[in-house]
Design a protein around this motif. Sequence first.
Motif, short mmCIF file in Angstrom:
data_model
loop_
_atom_site.label_atom_id
_atom_site.label_comp_id
_atom_site.label_asym_id
_atom_site.label_seq_id
_atom_site.Cartn_x
_atom_site.Cartn_y
_atom_site.Cartn_z
N ASP A 174 14.10 -2.87 1.49
CA ASP A 174 13.91 -2.23 0.52
C ASP A 174 12.71 -2.27 -0.13
OD1 ASP A 174 16.58 -0.98 0.46
OD2 ASP A 174 17.27 -2.68 -0.59
N SER A 175 11.62 -2.52 0.61
CA SER A 175 10.16 -2.81 0.02
C SER A 175 9.68 -1.41 -0.53
CB SER A 175 9.42 -3.52 1.01
OG SER A 175 8.00 -3.81 0.63
N SER A 179 10.52 -7.71 -1.27
CA SER A 179 11.88 -7.65 -0.38
C SER A 179 12.99 -7.79 -1.62
CB SER A 179 11.79 -8.52 0.55
OG SER A 179 12.90 -8.58 1.52
N ASP A 180 14.03 -6.93 -1.56
CA ASP A 180 15.16 -7.01 -2.22
C ASP A 180 14.68 -7.35 -3.74
OD1 ASP A 180 17.59 -6.49 -1.67
OD2 ASP A 180 18.13 -8.41 -0.79
N GLY A 181 13.73 -6.71 -4.30
CA GLY A 181 13.39 -7.02 -5.59
C GLY A 181 12.66 -8.22 -6.06
N VAL A 182 12.16 -9.00 -4.99
CA VAL A 182 11.46 -10.09 -5.19
C VAL A 182 10.25 -9.94 -4.47
CG1 VAL A 182 11.29 -12.73 -4.53
CG2 VAL A 182 13.51 -11.56 -4.92
#
Length: 502
Positions: A78-79, A100-103
């Motif tokens: 989910d980038s 990536s994944d909100g990080v």
Amino acid sequence: MSPVAAMIRDSARQCMAWLHGWTGLLLGHVLFIICLTGTLTIFKPEISQWMRPEARAVASPAEAILAATRWLQANSKDSTGWYLSAPDDRANIVEASYDSDGVYRTQALDPQTGAPVARETLGGEFFYRLHFELELPYPWGRLLASLAAMTMLVALVTGVIAHKRIFKDVFTFRPFKGQRSWLDGHNGLGVLAMPFHIMITFTGLLTLASLNLPWGMTGAYGEDMATMYADLAPGSVTRAASGEKAALAPLAPMLTTAQRHFGGTPIGRVYVFNPGDKAAVVTVYPSDAEAIGYMPAEISFDGATGHTLKAWTEIRTGIRTYQTIYGLHMARFAPSLTRWLYFLGGAMLTMAIATGMVLWIVKRRERAPLSVGNRILERLNVGVLTGAPIGAVAFLIANRLLPLGIVARAETEVSIALWTSGAALALGMVLPPAIGWPVLLGGLAIGCVSAAFLGPIWPDGWPLATVNLLLLGVALALLPVIRRQVQRKRAPAPTRRRAVAT
């Protein structure tokens, strides 16, 4: 010259000397840190390579970007974007920033496999960020750095005006003469590279102009920053994610087309927006290693189909002027000899600031007993002028001693550097200066030797060997300074006399 004209000239020179002294004093320690880290940033890629000795693989820019995107496709989720800097003659890894994944992550990727390299570290990026952000939150660090740059420019101009015999004294150095020696050293360091000092200060100030002088932008665009950025970079293509999944088209043909558009110039940066989405955009920029102007062209592709969306080459005079000014400050274009001249000029500016801070105290000690404020400043000089380089060396040593697999390894290196600098500052404030100078300078020399010998002593390739030689050179240069400080501690207190006119 008439007596009145001579009196006016001398009064103006005295005013400039007063302004020179106080502007240098008020932000002198901040300027020292900025100039020290800026000088180290000249060899940012070499420092990064030194701090990743296991990363020895090499690949062409296009091949490295392809390897990095393959790894990101398999390992990011989910980038919203991948921001990749390709390797060149000075750096062999791909610098990748992505979410990536909100990080949000920043990693160095192997140019052949695309996987993160074994040793997690910020490398030379730490000195680069410290140079203009000072480890302070946005925008406060940059505002302080820009204020310091303004102060530096005032100090440079007033220093030239205040100096009576600038061309005569620049080649004069009288050692072991107290205030006169410090003044000779300060004058020589400041004047010999004066054109470079003015250029690097002025260009650095302009790189932060949008923070210093935002009124033109707000007057023309108000709160509509999107339109402003569109006018500033009309070649950019921005599209919102559609929410419909689609595989990224093969990048190799896009990179080939881009390199042809750039006239054979190697790939420098590749940004992939909305990867894995039907509205993905791939934007490619040329390397700026061979041009003073920063990122003069770009070409964008539809990420799902590979079709060219827009190609742009910047020709507007105002923008190209700014890009050239920015490029002059960053020195990415610089060949080896020019890079060393940048380093020498930066080192001279750093030492000119340090000698100016010491000279302030020496002048006042020879006149009368130091006031409480000047005694505090004297100890601050010891702590800051030694603590900043000690922290930089601690950063390099931590890189060698910390285990490879620990969590947040890069952040731990930075913390060690900052805490070590803080400890040196505390020692400088606690110890009498006659003891603090030799102790902390001795610690710096030992740290430089330790950092050089903790890694490969003579590794393959000049980048790694260059850092080792610089560390050993600094340690060698410190030996006579430490010896002189020890001798001064044993010598009787100097007789106070009237200050030498500047």
